[in-house]
Design an enzyme around this catalytic site. Sequence first.
Site, mmCIF file in Angstrom:
data_model
loop_
_atom_site.group_PDB
_atom_site.id
_atom_site.type_symbol
_atom_site.label_atom_id
_atom_site.label_comp_id
_atom_site.label_asym_id
_atom_site.label_seq_id
_atom_site.Cartn_x
_atom_site.Cartn_y
_atom_site.Cartn_z
ATOM 1 N N TYR A 212 0.827 -1.200 0.000
ATOM 2 C CA TYR A 212 0.000 0.000 0.000
ATOM 3 C C TYR A 212 0.864 1.254 0.000
ATOM 4 O O TYR A 212 1.555 1.531 0.979
ATOM 5 C CB TYR A 212 -0.867 0.039 1.261
ATOM 6 C CG TYR A 212 -2.017 -0.932 1.286
ATOM 7 C CD1 TYR A 212 -2.387 -1.674 0.171
ATOM 8 C CD2 TYR A 212 -2.762 -1.100 2.450
ATOM 9 C CE1 TYR A 212 -3.452 -2.558 0.225
ATOM 10 C CE2 TYR A 212 -3.835 -1.970 2.511
ATOM 11 C CZ TYR A 212 -4.170 -2.703 1.389
ATOM 12 O OH TYR A 212 -5.223 -3.574 1.449
ATOM 13 N N LYS B 32 -0.534 -8.098 -2.792
ATOM 14 C CA LYS B 32 -1.916 -7.612 -2.812
ATOM 15 C C LYS B 32 -1.865 -6.148 -3.207
ATOM 16 O O LYS B 32 -1.239 -5.329 -2.539
ATOM 17 C CB LYS B 32 -2.494 -7.761 -1.410
ATOM 18 C CG LYS B 32 -3.882 -7.206 -1.188
ATOM 19 C CD LYS B 32 -4.280 -7.449 0.271
ATOM 20 C CE LYS B 32 -5.719 -7.129 0.568
ATOM 21 N NZ LYS B 32 -5.965 -5.706 0.836
#
Lengths: 311, 311, 311, 311, 311
Positions: free
Chosen positions: D175, D209
Amino acid sequence: MALEVGKIEVSSEQRSLMPILSPGKRARLHRLLYEFGPGHGTLLLLPIDQGIEHGPRDFFPNPASKDPDYQFRLAAEAGYSALACGYGMASKYFPDYAGRIPLLLKLNSKTDIPPADEALSPCNASVEDAVRLGADAVGYTLYVGSPKQEEDFVQLGHVREDCDRFGMPLVIWAYPRGREIEKKGGRDSLFAIDYAARVAMEMGADVVKLNMPKLNADKDRDAPAPYNEMDVSLSEAIRHCVESAGRSLVVLSGGSKVDDDKLLEQTRLIMEAGGSGVIFGRNVWQREWGQALSIIEQIKETLAKSRRRTP
Amino acid sequence: MALEVGKIEVSSEQRSLMPILSPGKRARLHRLLYEFGPGHGTLLLLPIDQGIEHGPRDFFPNPASKDPDYQFRLAAEAGYSALACGYGMASKYFPDYAGRIPLLLKLNSKTDIPPADEALSPCNASVEDAVRLGADAVGYTLYVGSPKQEEDFVQLGHVREDCDRFGMPLVIWAYPRGREIEKKGGRDSLFAIDYAARVAMEMGADVVKLNMPKLNADKDRDAPAPYNEMDVSLSEAIRHCVESAGRSLVVLSGGSKVDDDKLLEQTRLIMEAGGSGVIFGRNVWQREWGQALSIIEQIKETLAKSRRRTP
Amino acid sequence: MALEVGKIEVSSEQRSLMPILSPGKRARLHRLLYEFGPGHGTLLLLPIDQGIEHGPRDFFPNPASKDPDYQFRLAAEAGYSALACGYGMASKYFPDYAGRIPLLLKLNSKTDIPPADEALSPCNASVEDAVRLGADAVGYTLYVGSPKQEEDFVQLGHVREDCDRFGMPLVIWAYPRGREIEKKGGRDSLFAIDYAARVAMEMGADVVKLNMPKLNADKDRDAPAPYNEMDVSLSEAIRHCVESAGRSLVVLSGGSKVDDDKLLEQTRLIMEAGGSGVIFGRNVWQREWGQALSIIEQIKETLAKSRRRTP
Amino acid sequence: MALEVGKIEVSSEQRSLMPILSPGKRARLHRLLYEFGPGHGTLLLLPIDQGIEHGPRDFFPNPASKDPDYQFRLAAEAGYSALACGYGMASKYFPDYAGRIPLLLKLNSKTDIPPADEALSPCNASVEDAVRLGADAVGYTLYVGSPKQEEDFVQLGHVREDCDRFGMPLVIWAYPRGREIEKKGGRDSLFAIDYAARVAMEMGADVVKLNMPKLNADKDRDAPAPYNEMDVSLSEAIRHCVESAGRSLVVLSGGSKVDDDKLLEQTRLIMEAGGSGVIFGRNVWQREWGQALSIIEQIKETLAKSRRRTP
Amino acid sequence: MALEVGKIEVSSEQRSLMPILSPGKRARLHRLLYEFGPGHGTLLLLPIDQGIEHGPRDFFPNPASKDPDYQFRLAAEAGYSALACGYGMASKYFPDYAGRIPLLLKLNSKTDIPPADEALSPCNASVEDAVRLGADAVGYTLYVGSPKQEEDFVQLGHVREDCDRFGMPLVIWAYPRGREIEKKGGRDSLFAIDYAARVAMEMGADVVKLNMPKLNADKDRDAPAPYNEMDVSLSEAIRHCVESAGRSLVVLSGGSKVDDDKLLEQTRLIMEAGGSGVIFGRNVWQREWGQALSIIEQIKETLAKSRRRTP
């Protein structure tokens, strides 16, 4: 599926070891198999641990061989895959050859003064020592069948764990030994060598060092069935042992000095059986320099001609 | 005895590193200097840490370079001394090349997203990781002069200790960085690079990676005396930095892509100054395959022709 | 018993250190005090950490000094008690001199690029490194009064503990430093040096390295009472500092190059004040070989003539 | 060789991950890719860490979802590859489902109460916890570009080392975050996501991810060149990010609830770009049971139809 | 190439040890070889471990010798290279002599009360103890050929590893011992001593302490071939043993008191054979002070006259 006594069928192809090794083991073993020595996936190893295993008398036939520099120089100049020795010799003689010949650090050893009926070879060095010295593999002598196998297996288990931790290839000197093996046909029987080959693989060997089995119908009668009634050629016998080692590579050790034809014949046999090379000590360095170079050349040619296996 | 401003006398000869290294460091560094790459004691290193240091945009000029296999294949096939990358790339791409190209594991790195005024490059891997992967050296980026030098020195101290423990050569990326260095002439000044070279040696580097100093009279005026008034040629400047590194070997890093003549000229300069090689990344792999091979060939020739030092 | 402002009475005799040291510390320190250098319980130390503390510019006045071998050779041939340097230099240059000149391994250091207002010198080496290298003492720079003294004391505490564990003499470079000390008369004031001497002893120093205090009535006015109104000679001042260090031996450090008379005068002052020797770097090795030998000879004579203390 | 702004060429084929993984990682990841969930080498992951990351308000749209058993039951009954949650939930709810649904233990997390400008997600559990619980993978949130990347990289480095030690697959939530990333186009820009994908791979992720990049010409103008002028479709953008992750598998994360068509379209896009699956939380469990099952069915169909990559 | 019984050819030159030692070992051993004792690369060692090995009766011939201060004073004042003793004596008497005589800390010892047929000398001190005391070397008694060699090798392996870790020279008392050695010609045979010399080197000794072989045709008949039929002079025998120790330095031990001529003759023999010195205990300190000084003087002269080797 019943075993036909006296016949062993052998599979025609052996699985490769290198693709399933961790990158560290692969990088190091690659040096021995391809960058140094005869190459092409073969192993030519020079052992110099006889001074502790048998004492200095092994150096008498060629006095120059008493100076460990003789073996280091021979390994570097004749082009070996690696030189195998213990910590003392490695720390005192390898510094002069670091980078010029791969080091296979032998971690355990013993003298032959006490009897071998309960043989155990205690570790005097560690895998971390091998890493620090810049070795590319470690060696461990396993006395298969010895009454002290309990200590041996535990000790080897720790060495194997450290090999995994550090990505260090593990070469097992798989030697049947001890009073019980003597009762069952002796340390040189096919039963004993075959069992030793399998045990080494089962204990995690990347490379297994085996002696040539000696077929002796008389002594073999004491071996467990069906070894007591097996009728195999020497070629079949050694092939059988190589297969018992599975994916582990196999190198043949030499023992005391034999004549040249026999030495080269043994080299041919191990390679045709799917072995990956030879580890001859006295047969090489008990010769003076020129003669040593000459037999090494012939061994290399035989390795090249007879190799069957992709390591 | 007073300093004549603008003149630095340089000694004509550099002491060799290899004879005083421990056998493990010597065995490993020998591979880079003599067994792989251009050999003859020179170093040709391929770095591929730009993806984390700058982000993927460095791969845009040559999209094939985004796949790390491109750099691994290039290093192996064009014949590099070693490929330098971080743990993630090493664990995912080195397995296919283990044994075919030495690995220099970069232990720390950072993104360029936060500002560099208090630069610190945190370790995400250990010397033991490098051992396990079968690497032949580790790399560490030291931001000389950063306000965070306290953390940097402590972190590097531990890496250095582990290098001694495992016999692993230590390559220090010696980069002046941070707001204070910018106040004193900037990261590319002779003052900054020269200081960085010395600090890397003092911290235990076996090999120091330096950027080429940029002589800029305007900016140099902010440097401490006597750098603020020094009048040296680029050749003298780089020679000065190499000498500040003492017995540590020096490799020149490239930075962003420049034209071929400049690249080869820089290669010549570092070698004639007593350097041991070059570490060019973008200047090589931002080219498509054929062009990359061609410039590599020219770099190798320049390394061979211009080398002065016995490592 | 009330303090008469402007007068400090000093005790006439200092307690000896050696009889209460552990045997390991005593054996090692004995080498510096009696076996090497001028002997007779004096210390002549050669520091070469200026390359990291100040950068390579300190070598410009005598280009030969850039090669650390210059200082090692000087220390060995001119007969020093020990040479003090960091790990990188020790690992690269001490091997050539092992046994010929005692090593004092400096464990921490920093560059002078970031400002010194919150000075802290981080450890990049350990007492165990010193043991392994065969050093006879370790050095630690303590920035007395720095806002980072919390980290400093904890770090030094661990070093001191290891010194006790390994029987290694601890030499503390006791330097007042940081923005708060500047507010109170500055790093060279008697207040600051005197306080630093005491702190070093309180932290466990076996030997304390002090700078010569500079008496400056103007600046001293900012020091806490009664230093702000003290009227002492330089001789009294340094004697005061030596006494604050108690049983710890004291050596005087030199700083940047001064003229010969001043250097010898400082040497005389520290010895007459009960100090045990000097640690002059730039004042010695910024001279070319012959001149360096000559001043060293004079320093040695002064040490011999002026010594008062039994260590 | 110059970059044509606005065009990124992407390679057509991605290298497989599984053959180079250690056997432990391979055995565990195989369960997620082939034995559970939609299979065929795809990943359908159910995350339930929103309770700590955002607080209980995420459960309000579907009150049943507040009971973690809801997600565990859903994952088990609808046939997920794994459920991802933190230690507390795993220890309290996984016992009822052990063996029925693979566990992906999330090791770090934070609340969203303090601002995210210096985001760091601290570990509250270890890889050893994951082993003890019988988890088949661990998850780690890395805030790429945060001013606290130094602590983040060190923390992740230790997790990664433990993953290697225990043969545990490492899933990195990559992220972009923090004040610096906001200055350069924001956390959802192609620049940010692309960089994050690469950093995750470089740090040793087995699975990465990623969020779907959001193309926004206005904000992208603040990104570094050439991202500030790139003209790519969403499909090209995501494909670019997947390639930056190299051999690491990529799963797309969902974020807050969107309409079904968009969800399935995103699923299709990631799979066609070479991704390996999706990890949708609120988009699934913010629906009541029957609707959840229905959308899951559609996602599975899309995964099956659109998959391109052999993991 | 066949062995001519009764003749051993010996090489004329021995390789130096010092250049391949680590700096720590080199610095410490240098003190014994050059700074203390007779110097010039020779070793004159005073052992005082007979009180534990044989009991106090060894002190009866010279009652003053019972006070360990006698031996410490003798070593310091007569100018020995080092004094060898165990931890108890070192901790109680070395403090008075720290710095004046190097300490060789003996790490293991035993009483002679139980029979020696399964001899093992257990460690009661560590290399770290030696470091803390400020010792310059450690000593270890290895009972070559004892049935307990397994424990002995493992114990010595750990000592050796610590010696490497701390840069501490390792002196091995290489003593053939145990019931098996008695069956093969006995502990004093050339076979036994020669084997012991080699084993000590292979275990990592820096210095090997050997007893003089005793040629006894009768007993030697039980030794393994070819020792059972060898016909060598004492001079050839000792030269042979020294060569078996390779790069390790050799010192000759004395044993029980003999007449002066024999003692000096033995000193001459070991030095001419390439040995580095002698370690005589009872032969020295069983004399009263003046006589002890006198024989020491003669030994020193003999060492100086007969030395052949560069250590």
